[in-house]
Design a protein around this motif. Structure first.
Motif, PDB file in Angstrom:
ATOM      1  N   TYR A 122       0.868  -1.185   0.000  1.00 47.90           N
ATOM      2  CA  TYR A 122       0.000   0.000   0.000  1.00 47.90           C
ATOM      3  C   TYR A 122       0.900   1.229   0.000  1.00 47.90           C
ATOM      4  O   TYR A 122       1.758   1.364   0.882  1.00 47.90           O
TER       5      TYR A 122
ATOM      6  N   GLU B 286       0.264   4.073   0.859  1.00 50.49           N
ATOM      7  CA  GLU B 286      -0.018   5.014   1.959  1.00 50.49           C
ATOM      8  C   GLU B 286       0.468   4.529   3.322  1.00 50.49           C
ATOM      9  O   GLU B 286       0.384   5.266   4.291  1.00 50.49           O
ATOM     10  N   LEU B 287       0.935   3.283   3.403  1.00 53.64           N
ATOM     11  CA  LEU B 287       1.312   2.749   4.714  1.00 53.64           C
ATOM     12  C   LEU B 287       2.826   2.683   4.870  1.00 53.64           C
ATOM     13  O   LEU B 287       3.541   2.349   3.934  1.00 53.64           O
ATOM     14  N   THR B 288       3.280   2.954   6.083  1.00 54.46           N
ATOM     15  CA  THR B 288       4.708   2.811   6.372  1.00 54.46           C
ATOM     16  C   THR B 288       5.017   1.320   6.537  1.00 54.46           C
ATOM     17  O   THR B 288       4.104   0.487   6.611  1.00 54.46           O
TER      18      THR B 288
ATOM     19  N   GLU C 141       3.453  -0.044   9.634  1.00 57.13           N
ATOM     20  CA  GLU C 141       1.986  -0.140   9.503  1.00 57.13           C
ATOM     21  C   GLU C 141       1.587  -1.344   8.651  1.00 57.13           C
ATOM     22  O   GLU C 141       0.588  -2.007   8.933  1.00 57.13           O
TER      23      GLU C 141
ATOM     24  N   LEU D 271      -0.774  -4.252  10.018  1.00 53.70           N
ATOM     25  CA  LEU D 271      -2.000  -4.582   9.282  1.00 53.70           C
ATOM     26  C   LEU D 271      -2.075  -6.088   9.003  1.00 53.70           C
ATOM     27  O   LEU D 271      -3.112  -6.725   9.251  1.00 53.70           O
ATOM     28  N   VAL D 272      -0.977  -6.649   8.501  1.00 54.14           N
ATOM     29  CA  VAL D 272      -0.973  -8.082   8.173  1.00 54.14           C
ATOM     30  C   VAL D 272      -1.205  -8.913   9.438  1.00 54.14           C
ATOM     31  O   VAL D 272      -2.021  -9.849   9.437  1.00 54.14           O
TER      32      VAL D 272
ATOM     33  N   HIS E 275       9.337   3.672   9.744  1.00 57.38           N
ATOM     34  CA  HIS E 275       8.468   4.811   9.390  1.00 57.38           C
ATOM     35  C   HIS E 275       8.564   5.148   7.902  1.00 57.38           C
ATOM     36  O   HIS E 275       7.995   6.129   7.457  1.00 57.38           O
TER      37      HIS E 275
ATOM     38  N   LEU F 234       7.909   5.019   3.895  1.00 55.38           N
ATOM     39  CA  LEU F 234       6.827   4.659   2.967  1.00 55.38           C
ATOM     40  C   LEU F 234       7.428   3.842   1.809  1.00 55.38           C
ATOM     41  O   LEU F 234       8.612   3.989   1.508  1.00 55.38           O
TER      42      LEU F 234
END
Lengths: 236, 367
Positions: free
Chosen positions: A87, A89-91, A94, A98-99, A128, A130
């Motif tokens: 994604y 938009e995710l670092t 993140e 998420l996973v 942090h 991207l």
């Protein structure tokens, strides 16, 4: 337990690319799907990870079928695609949260495992960042960390070594073996047959969408009058 | 292949590309000017006319100085027009390889055409902006002669800007025959093309259009309140909404426009302010959903959450949280400008809109 594929036919627009495929990947076993381009390896993997509905047949993963319990089925597998997909938009951190959260494993012990893997693949301190700041190889390593941090009965890897440096390739093989020892069923696709013969238990050979061989690398080499280290000549 | 034949092909290449671009633009504009956007435009235009009528004839001096808000507004409007209408070469990255040997043809044929076309388009855009700014310019008290001078200044600036860009694309080392400055040309063409696609991507799905992301680390404390452990897909959606630069910028610009309009119609009936906030929420909601469609193209979406309806619901939850924060600010502004009752009406309208969004998502889920 593990993955059980029975009479699977799959394809596009009603046309079967893979026909009547039956095999299983037991817990602790590493199986490599092999074959020339267009043989049906990717189509088979798409079925296994639940991206496509089969034309016929069934897939059972640790007692869960894709058609009856898609959510539980998908929760039971980790997947590393051929091309890294992230994604935008995710670092990095993140993505990993998420996973883990989607697999209901976002806890301290799994996060410790994540930290170990990040250090192993030299991604520590980049939590942090991207994806736009990662090289292709680094993105692939993020995929590896995300998949290996999970505790799932099945690990699916599509062409595992693309874009990885030599060190990361060796680490990946070690991690796959480690997962298998802990009881995970590992299904992968590869074109590097001689190399794979060192760490897989069985090859599943696909030719024109049909499975023409399932068994150990040694027996495959023997049946084609080759030595194991010459398995890359299988299709020549 | 003869040189003459190559020249003919390049001439065709430019017109083919210009024609393709025109067809593509028409297609996207059809998507942009859909019923929903037209409703918003009508409401926004009505509010603008109302605002103009209210302020017409007032000097609007700023802080007791000779400078007026009309002058400032005219300046901002005309300057923002100058940001549009750059050199459009329509060159593509592959040209650098395939047209490498055709520099002279590009210099003598293709690029002059691109320059002339850009000059025409650029000047037309300035003229449109000038005509739109005309009522404001009149309010500044300028005589007709000065107003025409303003137009000439704007056109001259645009001409200078395009001339500069044209000189950049034609590299001329030590006064030899110019060649194409490929690095500059490709990067400029890509920038122009990306800007155009990014604009269209706000309203429609543009194939192959990457998302422009800004980290916005200062909003991390807000994002920490939506952790992955509780609602993974909602947490994902919140981050997508906040870091997707195009979507957020558009919403912020609309928010600012609405805030200004709310001030100018502060003495009008409450339902007008409520209508404005409803229109804002309506169009903003529609403009945020392409972010969901973009996200659906990421393989992980279907792997991490098997059910499309659940993913829609999570995204809708994030959109509502996101829009609610803008709506609260607008309601506060309405309460300050027009009183607490007007704020109350706006709050009820906002809640009604959010309920409608919720029911729309639910009905899509059941389909």
């Amino acid at each position: 337990m593990g993955l059980e594929i029975k009479n699977l036919s799959a394809g596009y627009a009603g046309q079967a690319v893979v026909k009547n495929l039956t095999f299983s990947v037991e817990s602790g076993q590493i199986v490599a799907l092999i074959g020339l381009n267009g043989a049906g390896k990717s189509t088979t993997l798409k079925q296994v990870i639940g991206l496509k509905q089969p034309l016929a047949g069934s897939l059972v993963l640790d007692g869960q079928t894709l058609t009856e319990n898609p959510a539980s089925y998908k929760e039971n597998l980790a997947y590393i695609p051929e091309q890294p997909v992230l994604y935008d938009e995710l670092t990095l951190d993140e993505h990993l949260h998420l996973v883990l959260a989607a697999h209901r494993q976002d806890d301290a012990s799994h996060w410790d495992k994540v930290q170990e893997l990040l250090a192993l693949f030299r991604l520590d301190g980049k939590g942090h960042w991207l994806p736009q700041h990662f090289s292709k190889g680094m993105k692939q390593k993020v995929m590896l960390v995300a998949a290996f941090a999970l505790d799932t009965p099945l690990l699916v890897i599509d062409e595992p070594f693309l874009g990885l440096d030599v060190l990361a390739q060796k680490q990946l093989i070690d991690l796959m073996k480690e997962k298998a020892i802990k009881g995970t069923a590992v299904l992968l696709t590869t074109h590097l047959l001689a190399q794979a013969a060192d760490y897989v238990d069985d090859f599943a050979l696909l030719e024109d969408g049909e499975m023409t061989y399932f068994g150990t690398p040694e027996k495959l080499a023997e049946s084609r009058h080759l030595t194991v280290d010459r398995l890359d000549d299988l299709f020549s | 292949m003869s040189q003459e034949k190559q020249k003919i092909q390049l001439r065709n290449l430019y017109s083919i590309r210009a024609e393709q671009k025109q067809i593509e633009t028409k297609r996207y504009l059809k998507l942009l000017f859909n019923d929903h956007f037209l409703v918003f435009l009508m409401i926004a235009f009505g509010a603008l006319v109302l605002a103009y009528r209210n302020l017409h004839g007032h000097t609007l001096a700023l802080f007791g100085t000779a400078v007026t808000a009309w002058q400032l507004l005219a300046l901002v409007f005309l300057v923002s027009g100058l940001f549009l209408g750059h050199l459009q070469t329509n060159l593509k990255p592959a040209d650098r390889i395939f047209l490498l040997g055709a520099d002279q043809y590009l210099i003598k044929d293709y690029l002059p055409k691109a320059y002339r076309q850009s000059l025409f388009v650029g000047s037309s855009i300035q003229l449109i902006f000038f005509l739109l700014a005309l009522p404001i310019l009149k309010e500044t008290g300028l005589e007709n002669g000065w107003i025409i001078l303003v137009l000439l200044v704007v056109l001259t600036i645009k001409y200078g800007q395009l001339r500069f860009e044209y000189s950049q694309v034609r590299f001329n080392p030590s006064k030899q025959e110019p060649t194409v400055n490929w690095e500059w040309a490709i990067s400029q063409a890509e920038r122009m093309s990306n800007r155009r696609y990014r604009f269209f991507a706000l309203f429609a799905q543009v194939p192959g259009q990457g998302v422009v992301i800004k980290r916005r680390a200062y909003l991390d404390p807000v994002l920490k309140k939506v952790p992955f452990s509780k609602h993974p897909m909602k947490a994902l959606a919140m981050r997508q909404l906040i870091r997707n630069q195009s979507a957020l910028n558009l919403i912020v610009r609309q928010f600012l426009l609405v805030a200004v309009l709310l001030y100018t119609i502060r003495n009008q009936a409450w339902y007008l302010q409520a209508a404005l906030i409803v229109a804002f929420l309506y169009i903003a909601n529609r403009q945020l959903w392409p972010v969901f469609d973009q996200s659906e193209r990421v393989l992980w979406n279907s792997l991490l959450s098997a059910n499309l309806a659940d993913r829609r619901r999570s995204f809708n939850g994030a959109v509502q949280t996101f829009l609610m924060s803008f709506a609260i600010l607008l309601i506060i502004l309405i309460s300050i400008f027009s009183g607490i009752q007007a704020g109350g009406v706006a709050l009820l309208s906002t809640l009604l809109m959010l309920l409608i969004f919720q029911s729309q998502t639910t009905s899509k889920k059941t389909k």
